[in-house]
Design a protein around this motif. Structure first.
Motif, PDB file in Angstrom:
ATOM      1  N   UNK A 182       4.231   8.621 -14.892  1.00 13.83           N
ATOM      2  CA  UNK A 182       3.437   8.181 -13.743  1.00 13.83           C
ATOM      3  C   UNK A 182       2.732   9.326 -13.048  1.00 13.83           C
ATOM      4  N   UNK A 183       3.127  10.556 -13.363  1.00 14.33           N
ATOM      5  CA  UNK A 183       2.440  11.694 -12.749  1.00 14.33           C
ATOM      6  C   UNK A 183       1.310  12.216 -13.630  1.00 14.33           C
ATOM      7  N   UNK A 184       1.048  11.558 -14.725  1.00 14.61           N
ATOM      8  CA  UNK A 184      -0.099  11.939 -15.544  1.00 14.61           C
ATOM      9  C   UNK A 184       0.171  13.069 -16.515  1.00 14.61           C
TER      10      UNK A 184
ATOM     11  N   UNK B  17      -7.825   2.498  -4.520  1.00 15.96           N
ATOM     12  CA  UNK B  17      -7.077   3.688  -4.111  1.00 15.96           C
ATOM     13  C   UNK B  17      -7.340   4.785  -5.142  1.00 15.96           C
ATOM     14  N   UNK B  18      -8.049   5.847  -4.774  1.00 20.96           N
ATOM     15  CA  UNK B  18      -8.488   6.820  -5.785  1.00 20.96           C
ATOM     16  C   UNK B  18      -7.340   7.586  -6.433  1.00 20.96           C
ATOM     17  N   UNK B  19      -6.309   7.922  -5.659  1.00 21.60           N
ATOM     18  CA  UNK B  19      -5.226   8.731  -6.213  1.00 21.60           C
ATOM     19  C   UNK B  19      -4.379   7.919  -7.189  1.00 21.60           C
ATOM     20  N   UNK B  20      -3.959   6.722  -6.771  1.00 21.44           N
ATOM     21  CA  UNK B  20      -3.125   5.915  -7.656  1.00 21.44           C
ATOM     22  C   UNK B  20      -3.905   5.435  -8.878  1.00 21.44           C
ATOM     23  N   UNK B  21      -5.199   5.173  -8.695  1.00 19.75           N
ATOM     24  CA  UNK B  21      -6.027   4.787  -9.841  1.00 19.75           C
ATOM     25  C   UNK B  21      -6.108   5.931 -10.852  1.00 19.75           C
ATOM     26  N   UNK B  22      -6.277   7.147 -10.360  1.00 17.60           N
ATOM     27  CA  UNK B  22      -6.341   8.310 -11.252  1.00 17.60           C
ATOM     28  C   UNK B  22      -5.009   8.513 -11.974  1.00 17.60           C
TER      29      UNK B  22
ATOM     30  N   UNK C  38       3.658   1.706 -14.852  1.00 16.04           N
ATOM     31  CA  UNK C  38       4.153   3.007 -14.430  1.00 16.04           C
ATOM     32  C   UNK C  38       3.713   3.381 -13.024  1.00 16.04           C
ATOM     33  N   UNK C  39       2.574   2.868 -12.582  1.00 18.74           N
ATOM     34  CA  UNK C  39       2.069   3.256 -11.263  1.00 18.74           C
ATOM     35  C   UNK C  39       2.001   2.059 -10.322  1.00 18.74           C
ATOM     36  N   UNK C  40       1.148   1.084 -10.628  1.00 20.05           N
ATOM     37  CA  UNK C  40       0.938  -0.029  -9.704  1.00 20.05           C
ATOM     38  C   UNK C  40       2.206  -0.861  -9.514  1.00 20.05           C
ATOM     39  N   UNK C  41       2.857  -1.229 -10.613  1.00 18.40           N
ATOM     40  CA  UNK C  41       4.062  -2.056 -10.504  1.00 18.40           C
ATOM     41  C   UNK C  41       5.210  -1.280  -9.865  1.00 18.40           C
ATOM     42  N   UNK C  42       5.343  -0.001 -10.198  1.00 18.84           N
ATOM     43  CA  UNK C  42       6.394   0.798  -9.573  1.00 18.84           C
ATOM     44  C   UNK C  42       6.171   0.931  -8.067  1.00 18.84           C
ATOM     45  N   UNK C  43       4.916   1.137  -7.690  1.00 17.98           N
ATOM     46  CA  UNK C  43       4.567   1.208  -6.275  1.00 17.98           C
ATOM     47  C   UNK C  43       4.952  -0.093  -5.571  1.00 17.98           C
ATOM     48  N   UNK C  44       4.587  -1.221  -6.171  1.00 14.61           N
ATOM     49  CA  UNK C  44       4.889  -2.521  -5.578  1.00 14.61           C
ATOM     50  C   UNK C  44       6.389  -2.782  -5.538  1.00 14.61           C
TER      51      UNK C  44
ATOM     52  N   UNK D 118       5.092  -9.481 -15.395  1.00 13.68           N
ATOM     53  CA  UNK D 118       5.755  -8.365 -14.716  1.00 13.68           C
ATOM     54  C   UNK D 118       6.709  -8.837 -13.620  1.00 13.68           C
ATOM     55  N   UNK D 119       6.794 -10.164 -13.390  1.00 15.61           N
ATOM     56  CA  UNK D 119       7.642 -10.674 -12.313  1.00 15.61           C
ATOM     57  C   UNK D 119       9.097 -10.283 -12.462  1.00 15.61           C
ATOM     58  N   UNK D 120       9.621 -10.380 -13.691  1.00 16.74           N
ATOM     59  CA  UNK D 120      11.014 -10.017 -13.921  1.00 16.74           C
ATOM     60  C   UNK D 120      11.281  -8.551 -13.647  1.00 16.74           C
ATOM     61  N   UNK D 121      10.312  -7.695 -13.992  1.00 17.20           N
ATOM     62  CA  UNK D 121      10.442  -6.257 -13.738  1.00 17.20           C
ATOM     63  C   UNK D 121      10.548  -5.991 -12.244  1.00 17.20           C
ATOM     64  N   UNK D 122       9.704  -6.683 -11.460  1.00 18.81           N
ATOM     65  CA  UNK D 122       9.735  -6.493 -10.013  1.00 18.81           C
ATOM     66  C   UNK D 122      11.026  -7.040  -9.415  1.00 18.81           C
TER      67      UNK D 122
END
Length: 681
Positions: free
Chosen positions: A446-448, A590-595, A610-616, A649-653
């Motif tokens: 997730x950190x690229x 969101x420029x940072x999370x999109x990048x 790795x990014x959007x779902x983890x953030x949520x 992705x519902x189960x993951x969340x």
């Protein structure tokens, strides 16, 4: 020195002295923290609300400090937890363990220098430069004057100079009139008030302490700057560790605005020749013109013509820097007040120069996924004026944390929410630690960057000590599967109908957590006319005052946004229902999370997970955790976003949430809320 009692015995003594009772999770966590300190193996501990995690990490930390004479640093994300540790937990713990440890525990709180009153600045009356918009705002100027006057009066009474002890508080703009950053400070030996300096006293006290309580921002500054701010230490405990990456990213973010260049020029007035100042003002105007012609967006490449303007800014700022302090000269010469003015001017101009250099060099790496920084142009409205600012943030802070934090001390990270999708790996990789799960490839970076090799020397362990709450018996997770997926046009009427029905059944007692301030205000306005119980909204008063009103009147509901999620702690019958309007995915712009998401995908990973779902998932876990704050609490968490039940992705969340009993039947939930309401009346 005689052998100290083991951690288990110290914990039993402390719990007994404080009138509590031992909890299995607390005992397990204390033992694990003690083992981590002993083996120098980093540890991540998820400890649910009510575990008593503060004692679980403080006791092994204090024992280590007393036994070795070394300081332990405890870092938190919120002021509230800092104050709890310093004002309540550590004093009581020191009294309880004085006899078995053979002495009292010494502790101190340490913050960044700009959190303390600067005696030189307040006595020299060195004014800060006004914002451009404030030059035309009489109300802002008069308010500023009143606040500065109150600060001057407070300065004669305070013993610590700590901003957090000022009540009520003042605006950042007013506080800057009486404080300085570390770069602006003259230094203890040069400052006429050096012997009485509040920041220096705090640092001196921390150097003698067993435990130093600080914040994630100062921890980041200590790591990034290379200048030792914290005392020598070999153990760091990071509470509220789910906030660590965001706080470090914030410290490492820079910006370059035309107004900042002009403000730096004004600070330098009367200190250098007008020729250099004119050149800097011309560069500021050119920068304003360049930004004004560009859309607010993330920059994948340097826009045409911008590099030349940035070079103008860089060179003009450097010319001013040389004029202010030629090579070999010292800013400490002359009268202290003159030196302070010059130091502030130097700090401002160096920030302009360094930001211009950072932006110019950001695109040296052609592959966006491998660049160190994400660059974007932001446009924000302030008092009817659109301000354009170029912002620069690190694509990842994992490498920094790995080398400057995990590479220098044993680190214990803890929070009520560290597992995302049932695993610690999501957060661990953003911290710069190698993933633990055997199924790992390089798909969750997730950190690229590439995930660190397991063959390397960084070792860490993880532990979930659970919660004293019986979530399945105490709470219901209701997912409104029958509702349509949320749209972009605000709350649909069926959502308002659902919220009304739930709050009516609960008799008020509701915390509504919305994904935007617009949605929170719209729901408040609509439901105040439809409910017989009061509805408060974030912004009606200070957050603290709103929470007190909410807690004092069980029939009241409180609506707000993400910023409320960690600020509300209301045990008892005043809170029976938590409503979340939608899954809190990051904004698509969101420029940072999109990048970061694109960087993951460039390595073959699933950027969305790795990014959007983890953030949520992290925010969902924090939000749903507001329901149960004591073992006697009962209630419902209602998530109105049907995607939690229907999307892949519902189960993951859901795997990131406390183990509540789940249902999608609205009738079951309404009846349960009515029973709770009847039982508490």
């Amino acid at each position: 020195m005689p052998e100290l009692p083991p951690v288990s015995a110290l914990l039993a003594t402390a719990v007994s002295a404080l009138g509590g009772k031992e909890r299995d999770g607390q005992v397990t966590m204390a033992s694990a923290v003690d083992h981590a300190i002993d083996t120098k193996e980093h540890l991540a501990v998820q400890a649910g609300t009510g575990t008593g995690k503060s004692l679980a990490y403080l006791i092994p930390s204090v024992r280590h400090a007393v036994r070795t004479g070394r300081t332990v640093v405890v870092s938190t994300a919120t002021i509230a937890l800092q104050r709890q540790l310093v004002d309540r937990d550590l004093p009581r713990l020191s009294d309880a363990l004085r006899e078995p440890l053979g002495r009292s525990t010494e502790f101190a709180i340490l913050k960044g220098r700009n959190n303390y009153l600067c005696l030189n600045k307040i006595n020299s009356v060195i004014p800060d430069e006004p914002e451009e918009a404030e030059l035309f705002d009489a109300f802002a100027v008069s308010r500023l004057g009143r606040e500065v006057q109150r600060l001057n009066e407070w300065a004669s009474d305070t013993e610590t100079g700590d901003r957090d002890e000022l009540a009520p508080g003042v605006t950042d703009r007013a506080w800057r009139q009486v404080s300085v950053s570390s770069r602006e400070c003259l230094g203890k030996s040069r400052c006429p008030f050096g012997q009485d300096c509040y920041a220096e006293k705090a640092r001196a006290q921390s150097a003698q302490a067993d435990v130093v309580v600080t914040n994630h921002a100062l921890l980041a500054i200590d790591a990034i700057s290379g200048i030792q701010i914290l005392p020598e230490h070999d153990v760091v405990v990071i509470d509220e560790a789910h906030e660590l990456v965001d706080r470090v990213t914030g410290v490492a973010t820079a910006e370059l605005a035309p107004t900042a260049i002009s403000a730096a020029a004004r600070r330098c007035a009367k200190l250098i020749d007008e020729r250099e100042l004119d050149r800097l003002e011309e560069a500021a105007e050119a920068w304003h013109t360049a930004l004004d012609e560009l859309p607010a967006a993330c920059w994948d490449r340097m826009p045409d013509g911008v590099a030349a303007v940035l070079a103008l800014v860089r060179d003009a700022a450097w010319a001013v820097r040389i004029a202010l302090a030629p090579p070999g000269a010292t800013t400490a010469s002359g009268e202290p007040e003159d030196a302070a003015v010059r130091n502030q001017a130097l700090t401002a101009i160096e920030e302009v120069h360094d930001s211009a250099v950072r932006a110019l060099t950001a695109f040296d790496e052609p592959d966006p996924a491998k660049r160190r920084d994400v660059i974007w142009l932001a446009a924000e409205d302030a008092r009817g004026v659109t301000r354009r600012t170029l912002r620069m943030a690190p694509l990842s802070v994992g490498g920094l944390l790995r080398s400057r934090l995990f590479g220098t001390a044993t680190v214990v990270l803890t929070s009520a929410t560290l597992q995302i999708g049932g695993s610690f790996d999501g957060l661990a990789i953003t911290w710069g630690l190698p993933a633990q799960s055997s199924a790992r490839g390089n798909t969750a970076t997730a950190n690229g960057g590439e995930a660190p090799s397991d063959a390397e020397t960084v070792r860490w362990n993880s532990l979930d000590v659970g919660s004293p709450f019986d979530h399945a018996r105490s709470g219901i997770l209701y997912v409104a599967k029958h509702l349509p997926p949320p749209g972009r046009d605000g709350l649909a009427p069926v959502y308002l109908d659902e919220i009304e029905r739930l709050i009516t059944a609960a008799g008020g007692r509701t915390l509504g957590l919305f994904s935007s301030m617009r949605a929170a205000k719209a729901a408040t306005e609509a439901l105040r006319g439809r409910l017989d119980t009061p509805v408060l909204c974030q912004g009606d008063d200070s957050t603290g005052a709103l929470v007190r009103k909410f807690a004092d009147d069980p029939e009241t509901s409180l609506f707000g946004t993400l910023s409320l999620w960690q600020g509300v702690d209301v045990p008892g019958p005043s809170l029976s229902l938590v409503i979340l309007d939608r899954i809190p995915f990051p904004r698509p712009d969101d420029p940072l999370l999109t990048a970061r998401q694109r960087a993951v995908e460039s390595h073959g990973g699933n950027g969305f997970l790795a990014v959007a779902a983890n953030h949520a998932a992290l925010l969902l876990a924090q939000g749903t955790g507001r329901l149960l704050r004591s073992v006697d609490d009962r209630g419902v968490v209602a998530i109105l976003d049907s995607r939690l039940a229907t999307a892949r992705y519902g189960g993951y969340l859901r795997a990131s949430l406390p183990p509540y009993w789940e249902t999608s039947d609205p009738e079951v939930v309404v009846k349960a809320l009515r029973r709770l309401t009847t039982a508490t009346v």
